[in-house]
Design a protein around this motif. Structure first.
Motif, PDB file in Angstrom:
ATOM      1  N   ARG A 126       1.165   1.104   5.621  1.00 59.95           N
ATOM      2  CA  ARG A 126       0.034   0.186   5.733  1.00 59.95           C
ATOM      3  C   ARG A 126      -0.484   0.015   7.166  1.00 59.95           C
ATOM      4  O   ARG A 126      -1.296  -0.864   7.441  1.00 59.95           O
ATOM      5  CB  ARG A 126       0.396  -1.198   5.180  1.00 59.95           C
ATOM      6  CG  ARG A 126       1.608  -1.861   5.825  1.00 59.95           C
ATOM      7  CD  ARG A 126       1.682  -3.341   5.498  1.00 59.95           C
ATOM      8  NE  ARG A 126       0.566  -4.076   6.032  1.00 59.95           N
ATOM      9  CZ  ARG A 126       0.517  -4.591   7.258  1.00 59.95           C
ATOM     10  NH1 ARG A 126       1.536  -4.421   8.106  1.00 59.95           N
ATOM     11  NH2 ARG A 126      -0.553  -5.274   7.654  1.00 59.95           N
TER      12      ARG A 126
ATOM     13  N   TRP B 255      -8.418  -2.706   4.387  1.00 62.19           N
ATOM     14  CA  TRP B 255      -8.168  -2.047   5.672  1.00 62.19           C
ATOM     15  C   TRP B 255      -8.975  -2.748   6.774  1.00 62.19           C
ATOM     16  O   TRP B 255     -10.190  -2.898   6.670  1.00 62.19           O
ATOM     17  CB  TRP B 255      -8.561  -0.576   5.615  1.00 62.19           C
ATOM     18  CG  TRP B 255      -7.575   0.294   4.891  1.00 62.19           C
ATOM     19  CD1 TRP B 255      -7.739   0.889   3.681  1.00 62.19           C
ATOM     20  CD2 TRP B 255      -6.283   0.662   5.364  1.00 62.19           C
ATOM     21  NE1 TRP B 255      -6.613   1.613   3.339  1.00 62.19           N
ATOM     22  CE2 TRP B 255      -5.697   1.487   4.369  1.00 62.19           C
ATOM     23  CE3 TRP B 255      -5.542   0.381   6.503  1.00 62.19           C
ATOM     24  CZ2 TRP B 255      -4.432   2.026   4.482  1.00 62.19           C
ATOM     25  CZ3 TRP B 255      -4.260   0.924   6.622  1.00 62.19           C
ATOM     26  CH2 TRP B 255      -3.720   1.733   5.633  1.00 62.19           C
TER      27      TRP B 255
ATOM     28  N   TYR C  23       0.855  -1.191   0.000  1.00 64.12           N
ATOM     29  CA  TYR C  23       0.000   0.000   0.000  1.00 64.12           C
ATOM     30  C   TYR C  23       0.885   1.232   0.000  1.00 64.12           C
ATOM     31  O   TYR C  23       1.910   1.274   0.686  1.00 64.12           O
ATOM     32  CB  TYR C  23      -0.903   0.022   1.242  1.00 64.12           C
ATOM     33  CG  TYR C  23      -2.062   0.985   1.130  1.00 64.12           C
ATOM     34  CD1 TYR C  23      -3.297   0.554   0.660  1.00 64.12           C
ATOM     35  CD2 TYR C  23      -1.923   2.321   1.482  1.00 64.12           C
ATOM     36  CE1 TYR C  23      -4.367   1.436   0.537  1.00 64.12           C
ATOM     37  CE2 TYR C  23      -2.978   3.208   1.365  1.00 64.12           C
ATOM     38  CZ  TYR C  23      -4.199   2.768   0.891  1.00 64.12           C
ATOM     39  OH  TYR C  23      -5.242   3.639   0.760  1.00 64.12           O
TER      40      TYR C  23
ATOM     41  N   GLU D 216      -3.863   0.469  -2.926  1.00 69.43           N
ATOM     42  CA  GLU D 216      -3.154  -0.813  -2.887  1.00 69.43           C
ATOM     43  C   GLU D 216      -2.161  -0.871  -4.038  1.00 69.43           C
ATOM     44  O   GLU D 216      -2.334  -0.222  -5.069  1.00 69.43           O
ATOM     45  CB  GLU D 216      -4.150  -1.964  -2.945  1.00 69.43           C
ATOM     46  CG  GLU D 216      -4.885  -2.129  -4.272  1.00 69.43           C
ATOM     47  CD  GLU D 216      -4.098  -2.947  -5.273  1.00 69.43           C
ATOM     48  OE1 GLU D 216      -3.252  -3.749  -4.853  1.00 69.43           O
ATOM     49  OE2 GLU D 216      -4.325  -2.765  -6.478  1.00 69.43           O
TER      50      GLU D 216
ATOM     51  N   TYR E 173      -3.496  -2.570   6.808  1.00 74.91           N
ATOM     52  CA  TYR E 173      -3.883  -2.993   5.457  1.00 74.91           C
ATOM     53  C   TYR E 173      -3.206  -4.302   5.086  1.00 74.91           C
ATOM     54  O   TYR E 173      -2.001  -4.488   5.314  1.00 74.91           O
ATOM     55  CB  TYR E 173      -3.500  -1.920   4.423  1.00 74.91           C
ATOM     56  CG  TYR E 173      -3.973  -2.285   3.028  1.00 74.91           C
ATOM     57  CD1 TYR E 173      -5.261  -1.964   2.620  1.00 74.91           C
ATOM     58  CD2 TYR E 173      -3.151  -2.976   2.141  1.00 74.91           C
ATOM     59  CE1 TYR E 173      -5.726  -2.322   1.366  1.00 74.91           C
ATOM     60  CE2 TYR E 173      -3.598  -3.341   0.890  1.00 74.91           C
ATOM     61  CZ  TYR E 173      -4.886  -3.008   0.506  1.00 74.91           C
ATOM     62  OH  TYR E 173      -5.343  -3.372  -0.736  1.00 74.91           O
TER      63      TYR E 173
END
Length: 877
Positions: free
Chosen positions: A787, A812, A74, A83, A846
């Motif tokens: 992330r 997420w 990410y 992403e 993430y």
């Protein structure tokens, strides 16, 4: 004696493979040195998308691997955040890209040079290896065919699409794997190379997979003995192809998810069975030099393979040494490929249901491969064509050449001298290939000289039609922006975004490693350009550019710092290494914190943190306006929970409007300005004088653009990013109380529709109160990376949410006080979390959707294959 022959055969084979690599490698290296490409001069290989898109991803690749591994999945350089596995899968997974780690900063262009010439060389090497394994071609003739393949028209035209060139050197290996599977039943070669292709670039792999189906059909007919054998081969082909897909699932599954949010949403669902152009027009692309810049956005397929390969492919169908059924099957495959180059539904099939945006007929490399492969089957040392075959081929060539010559005006990418030169090479090739005696040493040498000379000439002439970014233009800009970014990041290590008023590419944030607001990517989620269209910044299906931020959007999007290019004076007046992309008068509301010779850095006092407590009204806000000013006001009002904030902007009238060579208009917004005398200049001049120090903005509809008019604000041409399809907001004045503002619009055409052309005044005091309210309850981050975010926040009311400017994604995952909670999408774009009253610790992490499942499938498949191999070999005596 026998050992001596074997050693000579091995040496000859090695020399052939070496020659097949070095010939295209050295030819292109010499040409690039001649063009003074870095590191051998002041130019670079950067052009079109390579210079505007891919080079930024390459810089990101280096930074992600060497300095910021968390950004591999990410990155906040991806527009407002996005992403990255889809980006890796399409642009960055070539195994050769590791070379880029050796090329920091502005020397990245040297890495691009090395990648390009290496991929040319590898394409020649793998094709020669295929010929060595499957045909009688050796020595100079094999090198000639390999060079024709490496430097085919498709490769030259798509050299700038550098990630596609991996397909050129992997295709021969995959084809050999299929050949081996069909002839011997051995499957490992096919599975290994097809799996690698699926991982390296799924897009080109898709095209190769379609071609493998055609190749299988031809090989199945060629090897046909009985139906039982045929169905057995079909089962093996299907099973091994599926195994390759399963082995690549670790990349393919998360990539599929990424595409479902972006590129897949533009798939064409309706089409017509029709020719896209008059099919014989394709013939022109078999002549050398049949390429220029205009052929990039729209044109016919790039099919140049040289006269020798073209003649050889035609002679294949009359070669009685080859079984009739094999020639018939090859004819059907060739016919299907030819129709794919001009029939709309077949074209869509090869492009996965989407019309290409620029670079049409991207699959034509498989057509060229196929034709050169057929030629290599035919033009062997014992080839002796009959007079009928010679006559038929000569007539076909003559008709094609006559058609092109007589319709030369229709082919603006072709010149008469190149057509004549092409005919000359055809005559030479026809005489050479039909010689009754081919065993003299002069024959293969002549074969090589004629073939490689024509192929080289096409490459040089075609690439001479393209202009490139100079090394200085790229390097100087990149180095200056990097210095600016480094100074800010050294000063502030919190989570924030940076805006700027200049632009080289929309991927500048990738290039220099900061969280920005622009990106140009084929895997851009559809929601991102939709959001940019709502707030009044430029957007397209594959790009966004945050060039038209207002005080409101800068605040809500956490644009904490801004870079603005300086207006140089004296001898350097009007020049800058930082090309302006927007007019941003509202920087007058920000604080200058630093400057150098080229730019000033500002800090935005109104920038909100990455997250803060806000009203839960944001969860139910629906867009009901196409006016970006009202959209911004509604957005802010939903966050504060105050309906009065919906009156943030006020439409204002101009003090005076004058017309020159244009009919008088009583209403400006929506007016159609008509030039009275088409031979005289026409313009409209509008003035207004701010009565406060508030910020003022203009809205421009999509027709109010630099293609239709020139805009001059206070005597200076208005800087504005050119491409936009929705209404944008332009900063016109700020802290300019009592100072007259003058906008002149000069028509470039006969008329101009002032679509959504309005002057707005921002109620700055109301805006400041709203921002102050939202700043009272920040998400105080204790840890953050690309992330991962973790911090505390205090909610004073039960109906509050943690509102963030982090783009929403199923990847997420949130926790509040250690418990997993649901995330919500706000305004179709961002992430929010419902908060309990009081102090909470909130984390957002993430992880790419479907990645774990893909890795599990790939791992189990690999374990199964390994176990099967061990079991089989263990049972052998």
């Amino acid at each position: 004696m026998q050992k001596k022959k074997q050693r000579w055969a091995l040496t000859r084979r090695q020399l052939t493979l070496l020659g097949a690599f070095l010939t295209p490698f050295l030819l292109m290296t010499i040409y690039f040195i001649y063009r003074q490409m870095a590191p051998f001069g002041t130019n670079s290989l950067l052009t079109v998308d390579l210079g505007q898109q891919y080079i930024d991803f390459f810089a990101y690749l280096r930074r992600a691997i060497l300095h910021d591994p968390s950004s591999i999945v990410y990155s906040f350089a991806n527009g407002l955040g996005g992403e990255m596995l889809g980006t890796w899968a399409y642009y960055l997974l070539s195994p050769l890209n590791w070379l880029l780690l050796l090329c920091p900063g502005a020397s990245l262009t040297t890495g691009v040079f090395l990648l390009t010439v290496l991929k040319y060389g590898l394409a020649g090497l793998t094709f020669a290896w295929l010929l060595d394994k499957t045909t009688q071609q050796t020595g100079f003739q094999a090198v000639t065919f390999a060079t024709a393949y490496a430097l085919m028209g498709w490769s030259i035209a798509n050299q700038l699409n550098i990630m596609w060139l991996d397909a050129a050197y992997l295709l021969p290996l995959i084809f050999y794997g299929l050949y081996l599977l069909m002839h011997t039943g051995k499957w490992r070669t096919y599975v290994v190379w097809l799996t690698l292709m699926l991982i390296v670039n799924y897009y080109m792999a898709y095209m190769i997979c379609l071609f493998m189906i055609l190749a299988f059909m031809w090989l199945a007919v060629d090897q046909f003995t009985n139906w039982h054998h045929f169905w057995g081969q079909t089962a093996k082909f299907a099973a091994t192809s599926a195994v390759s897909g399963l082995l690549a699932a670790g990349i393919l599954l998360p990539t599929w998810w990424s595409l479902a949010q972006s590129k897949a949403q533009y798939t064409v669902t309706t089409f017509k069975w029709k020719f896209e152009f008059f099919p014989p027009k394709m013939i022109a692309k078999f002549f050398m030099g049949a390429f220029n810049f205009d052929q990039m956005p729209s044109g016919t397929a790039n099919l140049f393979i040289g006269a020798i390969a073209l003649l050889g492919s035609l002679f294949f169908f009359g070669d009685h040494r080859i079984r009739l059924r094999s020639r018939i099957a090859a004819g059907i495959v060739t016919g299907f490929l030819a129709l794919s180059l001009c029939v709309q539904p077949l074209d869509l099939l090869w492009h996965a249901g989407q019309f290409p945006v620029w670079y049409p007929y991207r699959f034509s490399f498989v057509v060229s491969f196929w034709l050169i492969w057929l030629a290599a089957q035919t033009l062997t040392a014992d080839f002796e064509p009959g007079w009928l075959a010679i006559a038929v081929v000569t007539v076909i060539i003559a008709i094609g050449a006559a058609y092109v010559a007589l319709n030369l005006k229709s082919f603006k990418f072709l010149q008469l001298n190149l057509v004549l030169l092409g005919i000359f090479f055809v005559v030479l090739a026809l005489g050479l290939t039909t010689l009754p005696v081919k065993h003299h040493w002069i024959y293969p040498l002549a074969f090589f000289v004629i073939g490689v000379t024509e192929i080289s000439a096409n490459a040089f002439v075609s690439l001479n039609n393209i202009s490139y970014v100079s090394q200085g233009e790229y390097g100087n800009y990149t180095n200056e922006l990097q210095r600016l970014v480094n100074r800010v990041q050294k000063r502030d290590d919190s989570a924030y975004r940076i805006g700027k008023t200049f632009l080289r590419t929309k991927g500048d944030a990738f290039q220099t490693g900061y969280a920005g607001g622009g990106v140009f990517s084929s895997v851009l989620p559809k929601s991102t350009p939709a959001f940019y269209g709502h707030i009044g910044s430029p957007d397209g299906d594959g790009f966004v550019e945050y060039s038209n931020g207002t005080l409101v959007t800068d605040s809500l999007l956490n644009m904490k710092y801004y870079f603005q290019q300086k207006q140089l004076s004296g001898a350097l007046s009007g020049t800058s290494m930082l090309p302006a992309s927007t007019n941003k008068a509202d920087l007058a509301s920000y604080r200058a914190i630093g400057q150098d010779h080229w730019a000033t850095t500002y800090q935005n006092p109104y920038a909100l943190p990455m997250g803060y407590a806000a009203s839960d009204q944001i969860l139910t806000l629906k867009n009901k306006t196409a006016d970006p000013a009202q959209y911004q006001a509604n957005w802010l009002a939903a966050l504060t929970g105050k309906t009065t904030d919906q009156k943030l902007y006020t439409a204002k009238n101009f003090d005076q409007v004058t017309f020159q060579n244009i009919a008088q208009q009583t209403k400006i917004t929506g007016a159609v300005l008509q030039r009275k005398n088409l031979l005289k200049p026409a313009k409209i001049t509008l003035t207004f004088t701010p009565t406060t120090n508030d910020a003022y903005y203009l809205t421009f509809g999509s027709t109010v653009n630099p293609d239709n008019a020139t805009f001059i604000l206070n005597g200076k041409t208005l800087d504005q990013y050119k491409t936009y399809r929705n209404t944008i907001m332009v900063s016109a004045a700020d802290h300019a109380k009592g100072k007259q503002q003058k906008l002149t619009i000069q028509l470039k055409k006969g008329s101009l529709w002032l679509e959504n052309f309005t002057l707005y005044q921002l109620n700055t005091a109301k805006f400041q109160r709203a921002v102050a309210q939202l700043k009272q309850q920040p998400w105080q981050l204790t840890k953050h990376s690309s992330r991962y975010f973790s911090g505390t926040i205090t909610s004073r009311h039960a109906n509050q949410v943690l509102n963030t400017s982090i783009p929403y994604s199923a990847g997420w995952h949130a926790t509040v006080n250690g418990k997993a909670v649901k995330t919500y999408k706000t305004i179709g774009m961002f992430t929010a979390i419902k908060l309990p009253q009081g102090k909470s610790t909130v984390t957002l992490a993430y992880w790419p959707p479907l990645l774990n499942m893909g890795l599990l499938i790939s791992g189990l498949t690999l374990i199964g294959l390994t176990g099967g191999w061990w079991f089989v070999h263990r049972r052998r005596p």
